[in-house]
Design a protein around this motif. Structure first.
Motif, PDB file in Angstrom:
ATOM      1  N   GLY A   1      24.339 -32.628  22.148  1.00 15.61           N
ATOM      2  CA  GLY A   1      23.794 -30.830  22.572  1.00 15.61           C
ATOM      3  C   GLY A   1      23.040 -30.155  22.348  1.00 15.61           C
ATOM      4  O   GLY A   1      22.136 -30.500  22.499  1.00 15.61           O
ATOM      5  N   VAL A   2      23.071 -28.755  22.365  1.00 13.74           N
ATOM      6  CA  VAL A   2      21.431 -28.090  22.467  1.00 13.74           C
ATOM      7  C   VAL A   2      20.867 -27.062  21.209  1.00 13.74           C
ATOM      8  O   VAL A   2      20.525 -26.424  20.963  1.00 13.74           O
ATOM      9  N   TYR A   3      21.880 -27.079  19.966  1.00 17.40           N
ATOM     10  CA  TYR A   3      21.672 -26.610  18.312  1.00 17.40           C
ATOM     11  C   TYR A   3      21.298 -28.287  17.647  1.00 17.40           C
ATOM     12  O   TYR A   3      20.958 -28.799  17.753  1.00 17.40           O
TER      13      TYR A   3
ATOM     14  N   ASN B   1      14.704 -34.902  27.330  1.00 17.90           N
ATOM     15  CA  ASN B   1      13.459 -35.883  26.905  1.00 17.90           C
ATOM     16  C   ASN B   1      13.175 -34.289  26.534  1.00 17.90           C
ATOM     17  O   ASN B   1      12.500 -34.372  24.987  1.00 17.90           O
ATOM     18  N   ILE B   2      13.265 -33.322  26.330  1.00 21.81           N
ATOM     19  CA  ILE B   2      12.929 -32.165  25.888  1.00 21.81           C
ATOM     20  C   ILE B   2      13.865 -31.377  25.081  1.00 21.81           C
ATOM     21  O   ILE B   2      13.349 -31.479  23.307  1.00 21.81           O
ATOM     22  N   LEU B   3      15.214 -31.984  24.874  1.00 18.24           N
ATOM     23  CA  LEU B   3      16.107 -32.334  24.199  1.00 18.24           C
ATOM     24  C   LEU B   3      15.834 -32.578  22.611  1.00 18.24           C
ATOM     25  O   LEU B   3      15.852 -32.696  22.025  1.00 18.24           O
ATOM     26  N   ARG B   4      15.553 -34.129  23.032  1.00 15.74           N
ATOM     27  CA  ARG B   4      15.207 -35.609  22.664  1.00 15.74           C
ATOM     28  C   ARG B   4      14.181 -34.693  21.269  1.00 15.74           C
ATOM     29  O   ARG B   4      14.227 -35.328  20.211  1.00 15.74           O
ATOM     30  N   GLU B   5      13.111 -34.510  21.951  1.00 16.12           N
ATOM     31  CA  GLU B   5      11.692 -34.559  21.229  1.00 16.12           C
ATOM     32  C   GLU B   5      12.468 -33.216  20.299  1.00 16.12           C
ATOM     33  O   GLU B   5      11.418 -33.042  19.747  1.00 16.12           O
ATOM     34  N   ASN B   6      12.499 -32.029  21.189  1.00 18.48           N
ATOM     35  CA  ASN B   6      12.990 -30.386  20.046  1.00 18.48           C
ATOM     36  C   ASN B   6      13.485 -30.701  19.131  1.00 18.48           C
ATOM     37  O   ASN B   6      13.426 -30.138  17.817  1.00 18.48           O
TER      38      ASN B   6
ATOM     39  N   LEU C   1       9.534 -24.336  20.955  1.00 18.94           N
ATOM     40  CA  LEU C   1       9.658 -24.140  20.253  1.00 18.94           C
ATOM     41  C   LEU C   1       8.886 -24.075  18.645  1.00 18.94           C
ATOM     42  O   LEU C   1       9.416 -24.271  18.200  1.00 18.94           O
ATOM     43  N   CYS C   2       7.956 -24.652  19.364  1.00 17.70           N
ATOM     44  CA  CYS C   2       6.411 -25.450  18.246  1.00 17.70           C
ATOM     45  C   CYS C   2       6.677 -23.913  16.897  1.00 17.70           C
ATOM     46  O   CYS C   2       6.532 -24.065  16.224  1.00 17.70           O
TER      47      CYS C   2
ATOM     48  N   GLY D   1      12.238 -30.360  14.977  1.00 19.27           N
ATOM     49  CA  GLY D   1      13.144 -29.441  14.590  1.00 19.27           C
ATOM     50  C   GLY D   1      13.642 -29.840  13.539  1.00 19.27           C
ATOM     51  O   GLY D   1      13.056 -29.232  12.127  1.00 19.27           O
ATOM     52  N   ARG D   2      14.104 -30.977  13.307  1.00 19.58           N
ATOM     53  CA  ARG D   2      14.562 -31.629  12.091  1.00 19.58           C
ATOM     54  C   ARG D   2      13.578 -32.459  11.062  1.00 19.58           C
ATOM     55  O   ARG D   2      13.541 -31.932   9.954  1.00 19.58           O
ATOM     56  N   SER D   3      12.166 -32.386  11.471  1.00 21.87           N
ATOM     57  CA  SER D   3      10.954 -32.635  10.653  1.00 21.87           C
ATOM     58  C   SER D   3      10.651 -31.717   9.983  1.00 21.87           C
ATOM     59  O   SER D   3      10.507 -31.809   9.286  1.00 21.87           O
ATOM     60  N   LEU D   4      10.820 -30.925  10.244  1.00 19.17           N
ATOM     61  CA  LEU D   4      10.119 -29.622   9.973  1.00 19.17           C
ATOM     62  C   LEU D   4      11.078 -29.010   8.849  1.00 19.17           C
ATOM     63  O   LEU D   4      10.797 -28.219   7.873  1.00 19.17           O
ATOM     64  N   LEU D   5      12.101 -28.354   9.660  1.00 15.98           N
ATOM     65  CA  LEU D   5      12.941 -28.016   8.623  1.00 15.98           C
ATOM     66  C   LEU D   5      13.719 -28.829   7.868  1.00 15.98           C
ATOM     67  O   LEU D   5      13.980 -28.232   6.461  1.00 15.98           O
ATOM     68  N   ASN D   6      13.327 -29.467   7.720  1.00 13.43           N
ATOM     69  CA  ASN D   6      13.934 -30.589   6.432  1.00 13.43           C
ATOM     70  C   ASN D   6      12.418 -31.086   5.282  1.00 13.43           C
ATOM     71  O   ASN D   6      12.569 -31.144   4.499  1.00 13.43           O
ATOM     72  N   SER D   7      11.534 -29.867   5.639  1.00 17.72           N
ATOM     73  CA  SER D   7      10.349 -30.060   5.109  1.00 17.72           C
ATOM     74  C   SER D   7      10.226 -28.747   4.279  1.00 17.72           C
ATOM     75  O   SER D   7       9.153 -28.867   3.392  1.00 17.72           O
ATOM     76  N   LEU D   8      11.103 -27.531   4.756  1.00 22.26           N
ATOM     77  CA  LEU D   8      11.354 -26.819   3.914  1.00 22.26           C
ATOM     78  C   LEU D   8      12.444 -26.761   2.734  1.00 22.26           C
ATOM     79  O   LEU D   8      13.329 -27.332   3.152  1.00 22.26           O
ATOM     80  N   PRO D   9      11.756 -25.867   1.460  1.00 25.36           N
ATOM     81  CA  PRO D   9      12.639 -26.224   0.251  1.00 25.36           C
ATOM     82  C   PRO D   9      13.930 -25.268   0.896  1.00 25.36           C
ATOM     83  O   PRO D   9      14.458 -24.132   1.284  1.00 25.36           O
ATOM     84  N   GLY D  10      15.363 -25.791   0.464  1.00 26.98           N
ATOM     85  CA  GLY D  10      16.555 -25.190   0.454  1.00 26.98           C
ATOM     86  C   GLY D  10      16.795 -25.366   2.070  1.00 26.98           C
ATOM     87  O   GLY D  10      18.482 -24.454   1.910  1.00 26.98           O
ATOM     88  N   VAL D  11      16.283 -26.419   2.927  1.00 27.23           N
ATOM     89  CA  VAL D  11      17.030 -26.546   4.026  1.00 27.23           C
ATOM     90  C   VAL D  11      17.488 -27.611   4.243  1.00 27.23           C
ATOM     91  O   VAL D  11      16.744 -28.833   4.242  1.00 27.23           O
ATOM     92  N   ASN D  12      18.639 -28.380   4.455  1.00 21.41           N
ATOM     93  CA  ASN D  12      18.978 -29.493   5.254  1.00 21.41           C
ATOM     94  C   ASN D  12      19.622 -29.826   6.484  1.00 21.41           C
ATOM     95  O   ASN D  12      20.012 -28.615   6.795  1.00 21.41           O
ATOM     96  N   CYS D  13      18.748 -30.521   7.361  1.00 24.68           N
ATOM     97  CA  CYS D  13      19.429 -30.635   8.793  1.00 24.68           C
ATOM     98  C   CYS D  13      19.870 -31.379   9.220  1.00 24.68           C
ATOM     99  O   CYS D  13      18.797 -32.727   9.382  1.00 24.68           O
ATOM    100  N   PRO D  14      20.897 -32.101   9.207  1.00 25.84           N
ATOM    101  CA  PRO D  14      22.220 -33.268   9.156  1.00 25.84           C
ATOM    102  C   PRO D  14      21.570 -33.879  11.124  1.00 25.84           C
ATOM    103  O   PRO D  14      20.751 -33.168  11.845  1.00 25.84           O
ATOM    104  N   PRO D  15      21.236 -35.498  11.100  1.00 28.22           N
ATOM    105  CA  PRO D  15      20.757 -36.077  12.388  1.00 28.22           C
ATOM    106  C   PRO D  15      21.883 -34.932  13.026  1.00 28.22           C
ATOM    107  O   PRO D  15      22.895 -34.643  13.351  1.00 28.22           O
ATOM    108  N   VAL D  16      20.674 -34.761  15.171  1.00 33.95           N
ATOM    109  CA  VAL D  16      21.269 -34.671  15.679  1.00 33.95           C
ATOM    110  C   VAL D  16      21.384 -35.414  16.604  1.00 33.95           C
ATOM    111  O   VAL D  16      20.524 -35.857  17.010  1.00 33.95           O
ATOM    112  N   ARG D  17      23.072 -35.756  17.660  1.00 34.89           N
ATOM    113  CA  ARG D  17      22.839 -36.698  18.348  1.00 34.89           C
ATOM    114  C   ARG D  17      23.260 -36.254  19.930  1.00 34.89           C
ATOM    115  O   ARG D  17      23.133 -36.660  20.768  1.00 34.89           O
TER     116      ARG D  17
END
Length: 496
Positions: A394-396, A367-372, A455-456, A376-392
């Motif tokens: 693993g730990v990265y 659950n921690i991995l899922r929530e993180n 992580l937050c 993480g994707r939500s924050l990173l994808n809000s930054l200019p020049g950053v794209n984080c594809p979906p993660v299903r």
């Protein structure tokens, strides 16, 4: 005309070592009383969850403690199933002690537990001794190294360099391992815009392009993906197996994150199960080596150094050489084998430790991995020049970073070094292989196996730094006058 594959060490440049040197220098400064706006360096470039604050599994540690100090078996404060497990493990050790050597290939009791684990995982598929052979190793990379050495030694009379097909992106430790052993790495491209998917036509392209210069001997498959976090479906797995059969390639299957699948609608399917579901034509012919580890996944016991390797359809004549190469370790660490036994044979329903082990600790980690991953994707994808594809799985979070041209030819390294110096966080970094993007495009590797509050905090620091970095560079950078403090490998005091 086909593009000739280039060994991956020449195709892509990794700056992980440079960042680790910087991190070590900062730690030394802190230990000497140096002033920084932080007290410690957080390394999120590797999958060591316990170094980032993840708690060890209680049942695991209780069994280990009782095996190391058998007097605890008389302590009624330990659950009865813990004491029974420890007594059973000690009874399987020479002299009743974990301080004695085990067999080179592993303790028989642990091998039996791993065999049963694989059978349960694969829907009752038995580990047929005529087709499969199990070995306990000191970590999954030890097993991988053994097989790679066999491939390098088996080149015969050909002058072609033996080679292994590896994914692009790939685990950051893999290229050096291949270089040391003397195998060329032929990269096949995963499709970022399709969730890091893999198509058989791409594998065929690499084989055709290899021409007469390389002799492809194997294909390396991490599933779930490392570091991309993709999870292969049955169609993809079957296509890879068919390709391996057509090209007579050994399948090297890295499945160390098999218990870290958390994407909606995703499930882990082992290559062995898919292989045997395809019928005798494949199940009896395609050679496969699969690897798992106690270090990775929800248990994350990196320091215990234990894993297993399963070989499928290897000739009997090859097996003695596997054992000879493993004999360099004398035996795998016995206390690590105790941990591996717990991983392979967890508490059963009805036992005192079951609820806490499964429902509280293992599920909590997932659950921690899922929530993180979501945060993480939500924050990173809000930054200019950053794209984080979906993660299903693993730990990265494997994140695509594009920086302005004005930043310079070492943009990714400058970015990560400044973040490390100013915020005390060491990211994993890989430059893009596309020559048109070198210097402005890179990928960040961020481990999310840590408590969510940590992580937050990391994400807040990264977002603040990212905007500061862009504003500073756009305002002050001159392409012919790179600041000395921003040259690779140089540490300078943090500035606002």
């Amino acid at each position: 005309m086909c593009e000739v594959p280039v060994p991956v060490s020449l195709l892509k440049k990794s700056y992980d070592e440079e960042l680790q040197k910087t991190a070590a220098a900062i730690r030394h400064q802190l230990a000497k009383g140096g002033e920084r706006p932080y007290r410690e360096v957080l390394d999120v470039s590797c999958a060591d969850g316990q170094s980032k604050g993840m708690a060890p599994n209680t049942f695991m540690r209780q069994v280990l403690a009782a095996c190391l100090y058998p007097e605890l078996l008389q302590d009624d404060s330990l659950p009865v199933d813990v004491r029974q497990r420890a007594e059973s493990m000690l009874g399987a050790c020479d002299g009743g002690s974990v301080g004695a050597y085990s067999d080179t290939c592993g303790n028989d009791r642990v091998l039996a537990s791993v065999s049963e684990f694989i059978s349960r995982r694969d829907g009752g598929l038995a580990a047929d001794p005529k087709h499969t052979h199990l070995y306990i190793t000191s970590g999954h990379q030890r097993g991988l190294m053994v097989i790679l050495k066999l491939l390098a030694c088996g080149r015969g009379q050909t002058q072609q360099q033996p080679a292994v097909l590896i994914p692009e992106p790939h685990p950051h430790t893999l290229p050096r391992l291949l270089d040391v052993i003397g195998l060329a790495a032929l990269p096949y491209r995963l499709q970022e815009d399709r969730g890091w998917g893999l198509e058989k036509t791409e594998l065929q392209r690499v084989i055709q392009a290899a021409g007469g210069r390389y002799n492809p001997r194997a294909i390396y498959i991490p599933n779930p993906g490392d570091p991309t976090g993709h999870v292969q479906d049955r169609r993809t797995i079957r296509q890879v197996i068919e390709f391996a059969a057509e090209e007579n390639l050994l399948l090297l299957v890295d499945e160390v994150y098999q218990d870290c699948v958390f994407g909606e609608g995703c499930e882990f399917l082992s290559y062995k199960r898919a292989l045997f579901e395809m019928g005798p034509a494949s199940s009896g012919a395609v050679k496969m080596a699969s690897f798992n580890s106690l270090s990775n996944g929800t248990l994350g016991e990196c320091g215990l150094r234990a894993g297993y390797m399963e070989l499928v359809n290897f000739e009997d004549a090859v097996l003695p050489f596997v054992e000879i190469l493993l004999m360099g370790d004398i035996s795998p660490p016995v206390i690590g084998q105790v941990g591996l036994d717990v991983m392979a044979r967890p508490p059963c329903p009805g036992e005192p430790s079951y609820s806490r082990y499964i429902q509280v600790e293992v599920m909590c980690c997932k659950n921690i991995l899922r929530e993180n991953a979501a945060k993480g994707r939500s924050l990173l994808n809000s930054l200019p020049g950053v794209n984080c594809p979906p993660v299903r799985g693993g730990v990265y979070l494997y994140t695509h970073l594009t920086l302005p041209q004005v930043v310079g030819i070492h943009a990714g390294l400058v970015y990560c070094q400044r973040f490390l110096e100013e915020e005390g966080v060491c990211l994993g970094l890989t430059e893009c292989g596309d020559s048109s993007a070198i210097g402005t495009c890179c990928y960040l590797r961020i481990c999310i196996l840590m408590p969510t509050h940590k992580l937050c905090d990391l994400l807040r620091r990264l977002a603040s730094f990212h905007l500061r970095f862009l504003l500073r560079r756009l305002a002050s950078f001159h392409p012919l006058n790179l600041l000395p403090s921003e040259a690779p490998g140089v540490i300078s005091p943090a500035h606002p």
